[in-house]
Scaffold this motif. Structure first.
Motif, PDB file in Angstrom:
ATOM      1  N   SER A   1       0.804  -1.226   0.000  1.00 16.30           N
ATOM      2  CA  SER A   1       0.000   0.000   0.000  1.00 16.30           C
ATOM      3  C   SER A   1       0.832   1.269   0.000  1.00 16.30           C
ATOM      4  CB  SER A   1      -0.918   0.015   1.227  1.00 16.30           C
ATOM      5  OG  SER A   1      -1.772  -1.099   1.248  1.00 16.30           O
ATOM      6  N   VAL A   2       2.125   1.147   0.265  1.00 23.52           N
ATOM      7  CA  VAL A   2       2.989   2.323   0.433  1.00 23.52           C
ATOM      8  C   VAL A   2       2.890   3.318  -0.723  1.00 23.52           C
ATOM      9  CG1 VAL A   2       5.407   3.073   0.575  1.00 23.52           C
ATOM     10  CG2 VAL A   2       4.563   1.273   2.091  1.00 23.52           C
ATOM     11  N   PRO A   3       2.970   2.894  -2.005  1.00 29.95           N
ATOM     12  CA  PRO A   3       2.903   3.891  -3.081  1.00 29.95           C
ATOM     13  C   PRO A   3       1.578   4.656  -3.112  1.00 29.95           C
ATOM     14  CG  PRO A   3       3.605   1.757  -3.942  1.00 29.95           C
ATOM     15  CD  PRO A   3       3.202   1.545  -2.521  1.00 29.95           C
ATOM     16  N   PHE A   4       0.504   4.011  -2.659  1.00 31.69           N
ATOM     17  CA  PHE A   4      -0.817   4.639  -2.691  1.00 31.69           C
ATOM     18  C   PHE A   4      -1.082   5.497  -1.462  1.00 31.69           C
ATOM     19  CE2 PHE A   4      -1.013   0.771  -5.218  1.00 31.69           C
ATOM     20  CZ  PHE A   4      -1.494   1.275  -6.412  1.00 31.69           C
ATOM     21  N   LEU A   5      -0.302   5.282  -0.402  1.00 29.44           N
ATOM     22  CA  LEU A   5      -0.487   6.045   0.836  1.00 29.44           C
ATOM     23  C   LEU A   5       0.577   7.117   1.034  1.00 29.44           C
ATOM     24  CD1 LEU A   5      -1.509   3.097   3.170  1.00 29.44           C
ATOM     25  CD2 LEU A   5      -2.998   4.797   2.096  1.00 29.44           C
ATOM     26  N   ASP A   6       1.499   7.215   0.088  1.00 24.59           N
ATOM     27  CA  ASP A   6       2.520   8.254   0.154  1.00 24.59           C
ATOM     28  C   ASP A   6       1.839   9.624   0.143  1.00 24.59           C
ATOM     29  OD1 ASP A   6       5.078   9.383   0.182  1.00 24.59           O
ATOM     30  OD2 ASP A   6       5.056   9.591  -2.000  1.00 24.59           O
ATOM     31  N   GLY A   7       2.184  10.461   1.088  1.00 23.60           N
ATOM     32  CA  GLY A   7       1.582  11.788   1.182  1.00 23.60           C
ATOM     33  C   GLY A   7       0.272  11.824   1.943  1.00 23.60           C
ATOM     34  N   ALA A   8      -0.120  10.693   2.540  1.00 23.01           N
ATOM     35  CA  ALA A   8      -1.376  10.648   3.295  1.00 23.01           C
ATOM     36  C   ALA A   8      -1.248  11.442   4.594  1.00 23.01           C
ATOM     37  CB  ALA A   8      -1.756   9.205   3.604  1.00 23.01           C
ATOM     38  N   ARG A   9      -2.378  11.932   5.053  1.00 24.60           N
ATOM     39  CA  ARG A   9      -2.418  12.667   6.325  1.00 24.60           C
ATOM     40  C   ARG A   9      -3.535  12.097   7.175  1.00 24.60           C
ATOM     41  NH1 ARG A   9      -1.094  16.500   9.663  1.00 24.60           N
ATOM     42  NH2 ARG A   9      -2.579  17.899  10.613  1.00 24.60           N
ATOM     43  N   ILE A  10      -3.191  11.795   8.425  1.00 23.07           N
ATOM     44  CA  ILE A  10      -4.168  11.303   9.397  1.00 23.07           C
ATOM     45  C   ILE A  10      -4.301  12.371  10.467  1.00 23.07           C
ATOM     46  CG2 ILE A  10      -4.759   9.478  11.030  1.00 23.07           C
ATOM     47  CD1 ILE A  10      -2.822   7.646   9.457  1.00 23.07           C
ATOM     48  N   ASP A  11      -5.529  12.788  10.728  1.00 27.00           N
ATOM     49  CA  ASP A  11      -5.777  13.840  11.717  1.00 27.00           C
ATOM     50  C   ASP A  11      -6.979  13.439  12.566  1.00 27.00           C
ATOM     51  OD1 ASP A  11      -5.444  16.193  13.102  1.00 27.00           O
ATOM     52  OD2 ASP A  11      -6.326  17.471  11.561  1.00 27.00           O
ATOM     53  N   TYR A  12      -7.086  14.037  13.718  1.00 27.15           N
ATOM     54  CA  TYR A  12      -8.219  13.811  14.616  1.00 27.15           C
ATOM     55  C   TYR A  12      -8.723  15.169  15.062  1.00 27.15           C
ATOM     56  CZ  TYR A  12     -11.047  12.080  18.476  1.00 27.15           C
ATOM     57  OH  TYR A  12     -12.098  11.798  19.318  1.00 27.15           O
ATOM     58  N   GLU A  13     -10.000  15.412  14.830  1.00 23.16           N
ATOM     59  CA  GLU A  13     -10.588  16.704  15.175  1.00 23.16           C
ATOM     60  C   GLU A  13     -11.656  16.504  16.239  1.00 23.16           C
ATOM     61  OE1 GLU A  13     -13.061  20.304  12.951  1.00 23.16           O
ATOM     62  OE2 GLU A  13     -12.104  18.746  11.761  1.00 23.16           O
ATOM     63  N   GLN A  14     -11.492  17.197  17.331  1.00 24.87           N
ATOM     64  CA  GLN A  14     -12.477  17.137  18.400  1.00 24.87           C
ATOM     65  C   GLN A  14     -13.627  18.078  18.059  1.00 24.87           C
ATOM     66  OE1 GLN A  14     -12.112  14.963  21.076  1.00 24.87           O
ATOM     67  NE2 GLN A  14     -14.248  15.462  21.417  1.00 24.87           N
ATOM     68  N   LYS A  15     -14.848  17.563  18.136  1.00 24.27           N
ATOM     69  CA  LYS A  15     -16.037  18.372  17.849  1.00 24.27           C
ATOM     70  C   LYS A  15     -16.975  18.296  19.041  1.00 24.27           C
ATOM     71  CE  LYS A  15     -15.779  17.918  12.917  1.00 24.27           C
ATOM     72  NZ  LYS A  15     -16.504  17.866  11.678  1.00 24.27           N
ATOM     73  N   PRO A  16     -17.949  19.211  19.129  1.00 21.70           N
ATOM     74  CA  PRO A  16     -18.870  19.187  20.271  1.00 21.70           C
ATOM     75  C   PRO A  16     -19.623  17.858  20.413  1.00 21.70           C
ATOM     76  CG  PRO A  16     -19.092  21.238  19.052  1.00 21.70           C
ATOM     77  CD  PRO A  16     -18.173  20.361  18.271  1.00 21.70           C
ATOM     78  N   THR A  17     -19.851  17.177  19.291  1.00 24.73           N
ATOM     79  CA  THR A  17     -20.579  15.913  19.339  1.00 24.73           C
ATOM     80  C   THR A  17     -19.657  14.701  19.478  1.00 24.73           C
ATOM     81  OG1 THR A  17     -20.542  15.841  16.931  1.00 24.73           O
ATOM     82  CG2 THR A  17     -22.501  16.796  17.969  1.00 24.73           C
TER      83      THR A  17
END
Length: 197
Positions: free
Chosen positions: A70-86
């Motif tokens: 999967s490495v060539p397809f995930l190059d440049g990927a970003r994983i983030d977590y956003e806290q929301k009121p819900t």
């Protein structure tokens, strides 16, 4: 290669600590990469769950393992977590997961196949249809076979001329014509029956 935000690392670390399993980490892989159905799979994994060829990314308190294929397809990927009121929301953006269009130097067949798979068929799927590439002649004539709801559809000529042909002419230099090689009399579930159109 892969950017995992501090917020995402803190989120994973909290979940991993709750499980209290030695060596537990996160495994990232691409599902059906290079296709329009491509998606990202993220799962918790213990060392015994790994194939052994994964790429390891050290994070704060755990390891992110990336499936080697999967490495060539995930190059440049970003994983983030956003806290929301819900509650929180994990976001994964992988701009290369569906693959990259072949360069102009690629064969005419490769370029036509890419446009059919990534642009034409997703549109046809809205009407339960699809098209398959039968051949591209030396003269640049694209020969197609319709399937699904397009097989036997009374609107297939309009779809071919006003949709597929225009798209291929605009996106694939070298295409000179588009032809339909389908026996539409054998269609079993056309989107629009030929007798209606």
């Amino acid at each position: 290669m892969i950017d995992i935000s501090d917020a995402a690392q803190a989120h994973f670390r909290k979940l991993i600590e709750r499980e209290a399993l030695p060596g537990l980490g996160v495994r990232l892989s691409a599902y059906q990469p290079g296709t329009v159905k491509a998606d990202v799979r993220l799962e918790f994994a213990e060392p015994a769950d790994l194939a052994g060829d994964e790429w390891a990314i050290d994070c704060a308190g755990f390891t992110l393992w990336v499936d080697a294929a999967s490495v060539p397809f995930l190059d440049g990927a970003r994983i983030d977590y956003e806290q929301k009121p819900t509650g929180g929301q994990l976001q994964i953006r992988a701009p290369k997961i569906k693959g990259e269009a072949p360069p102009e130097s690629a064969s005419l067949v490769e370029r036509v196949r890419w446009v059919i798979e990534h642009e034409v068929n997703p549109q046809l799927a809205m009407h339960r249809g699809m098209v398959a590439l039968q051949e591209v002649t030396a003269e640049g004539v694209v020969v197609l076979r319709f399937g699904g709801g397009c097989h036997g559809c009374g609107m297939v000529d309009m779809t071919l001329k006003n949709g597929i042909e225009k798209t291929l002419f605009a996106k694939v230099p070298g295409v000179t014509a588009v032809r339909d090689a389908t026996d539409h009399d054998t269609g079993e579930a056309p989107y629009v029956p030929r007798s209606v159109a």
